[in-house]
Design an enzyme around this catalytic site. Structure first.
Site, PDB file in Angstrom:
ATOM      1  N   ASN A   1      53.854  -4.675 -70.685  1.00 38.38           N
ATOM      2  CA  ASN A   1      53.769  -5.161 -69.300  1.00 38.38           C
ATOM      3  C   ASN A   1      52.346  -5.543 -68.896  1.00 38.38           C
ATOM      4  O   ASN A   1      52.043  -5.708 -67.732  1.00 38.38           O
ATOM      5  CB  ASN A   1      54.312  -4.114 -68.334  1.00 38.38           C
ATOM      6  CG  ASN A   1      53.475  -2.839 -68.324  1.00 38.38           C
ATOM      7  OD1 ASN A   1      52.536  -2.704 -69.112  1.00 38.38           O
ATOM      8  ND2 ASN A   1      53.805  -1.910 -67.458  1.00 38.38           N
ATOM      9  N   ASP A   2      51.451  -5.658 -69.889  1.00 33.81           N
ATOM     10  CA  ASP A   2      50.060  -6.080 -69.698  1.00 33.81           C
ATOM     11  C   ASP A   2      49.153  -4.981 -69.153  1.00 33.81           C
ATOM     12  O   ASP A   2      47.977  -5.241 -68.892  1.00 33.81           O
ATOM     13  CB  ASP A   2      49.947  -7.313 -68.786  1.00 33.81           C
ATOM     14  CG  ASP A   2      49.593  -8.562 -69.576  1.00 33.81           C
ATOM     15  OD1 ASP A   2      49.649  -8.512 -70.816  1.00 33.81           O
ATOM     16  OD2 ASP A   2      49.244  -9.584 -68.962  1.00 33.81           O
TER      17      ASP A   2
ATOM     18  N   LYS B   1      17.798 -31.187 -56.371  1.00 40.38           N
ATOM     19  CA  LYS B   1      19.190 -31.614 -56.362  1.00 40.38           C
ATOM     20  C   LYS B   1      19.702 -31.778 -54.940  1.00 40.38           C
ATOM     21  O   LYS B   1      19.281 -31.073 -54.025  1.00 40.38           O
ATOM     22  CB  LYS B   1      20.072 -30.623 -57.122  1.00 40.38           C
ATOM     23  CG  LYS B   1      19.837 -30.630 -58.626  1.00 40.38           C
ATOM     24  CD  LYS B   1      20.805 -29.719 -59.346  1.00 40.38           C
ATOM     25  CE  LYS B   1      20.620 -29.825 -60.853  1.00 40.38           C
ATOM     26  NZ  LYS B   1      21.555 -28.928 -61.585  1.00 40.38           N
TER      27      LYS B   1
END
Length: 332
Positions: free
Chosen positions: A53-54, A210
């Site tokens: 189930n991880d 930038k």
């Protein structure tokens, strides 16, 4: 970089504090093993398993009672698994009566989430810090946070290491006359790091200004400094997809840079990064081993990737923490 660990070994042998125990999660075991080799101690035995189930389960296979425990875990892919595994290891160590638990996080990926720059988002860098403290971490050891203010998210002591010395020595080894080159900061946020490396190399300094077009898009606007006909050393905290790196290198080349070398602390190399680097007009792109760089990525880069070892820095920092000595003295 070569750092003698004999003094560390002497301090460890003379210490009457709790036994030093070093363990590793699954994200970067080679770095953890290298740290242990420098310390002259064995890598601790632990096992992590994943259920169907991880869910993860962590099990230590040796006694931790009253030990000074250091757990090495980088927040690299899969990041969520790495964070969960580290929290479980911290909690299990505290439950096993460890005297002190230090989370060694060479790459703290959520340091990029350091402020609320969009509506209705989480400051995840602070949230993860809270979770680690809730799990029971007594101390944090990390390297090159994306934003220095993340240091303040923790209520426990934090030792923040720098890779500047390693990067500087690497540049000096690549280019004998490095002092004639220019260290280029890719944006204003990295100018402090670039300035420190330029001082170490006794070289010139330049910066790219930038312009932010949106929350996710920026573009180079101007270069402050001179790179024409010179060897350029680009430094940053990390490379992820290498999009910003491509812009920086192309701008430097367009303004007449002779050779371009890149060195960062964290080589994450996600998405199209390797393909971009392989096609980039750059001599070399180096990163430290805070993040595990696979041999497949090195080969796919057309030989442009290099990996620098920072395990001696972590080993000396762990030795100093264990024996109660200053960590800052390692960089003076």
């Amino acid at each position: 970089m070569t750092v003698s660990s004999s003094s560390s070994l002497e301090r460890l042998s003379q210490s009457r504090r709790q036994p030093l125990l070093v363990f590793s999660g699954q994200s970067n075991r080679p770095l953890a093993q290298a740290i242990c080799d420098n310390l002259g101690v064995p890598l601790g035995h632990s096992k992590t398993e994943k259920f169907t189930n991880d869910n993860l389960i962590v099990h230590y296979e040796q006694s931790l009672r009253e030990g000074d425990v250091f757990i090495v875990q980088s927040f690299s892919t899969p990041v969520s698994d790495a964070i969960m595994e580290l929290m479980l290891m911290i909690d299990a160590a505290k439950s096993a009566s460890a005297g002190r638990v230090t989370a060694v996080i060479p790459y703290y990926s959520y340091s990029r989430s350091d402020k609320k720059d969009s509506p209705r988002i989480s400051i995840a860098g602070r949230l993860v810090a809270d979770l680690l403290e809730a799990a029971g971490a007594d101390r944090i050891l990390t390297m090159t946070l994306h934003a220095p203010q993340v240091h303040g998210f923790f209520k426990v002591p934090v030792d923040h290491l720098s890779a500047d010395l390693v990067l500087s020595e690497h540049f000096r080894g690549c280019v004998p006359n490095a002092h004639e080159g220019v260290v280029l900061a890719p944006d204003a946020g990295s100018i402090k790091r670039a300035s420190q490396i330029a001082r170490r190399l006794d070289s010139g300094l330049a910066m790219i200004d930038k312009e932010r077009l949106s929350d996710t898009e920026v573009r180079p606007r101007a270069l402050i400094g001179d790179v024409e006909g010179k060897t350029v050393f680009i430094v940053d905290d990390e490379i992820s997809t290498a999009g910003s790196l491509v812009e920086t290198v192309n701008l430097a080349r367009g303004l007449g840079a002779r050779d371009v070398y890149v060195a960062v602390t964290h080589g994450v190399y996600t998405g199209p990064a390797i393909e971009r680097i392989a096609a980039l007009d750059v001599t070399q792109v180096a990163s430290t081993n805070t993040v595990l760089v696979s041999e497949e990525k090195v080969r796919a880069s057309n030989g442009k990737l290099a990996v620098l070892d920072v395990s001696p820095l972590f080993a000396n920092a762990i030795a100093n923490i264990h024996t109660g000595e200053s960590v800052s003295t390692l960089f003076t």
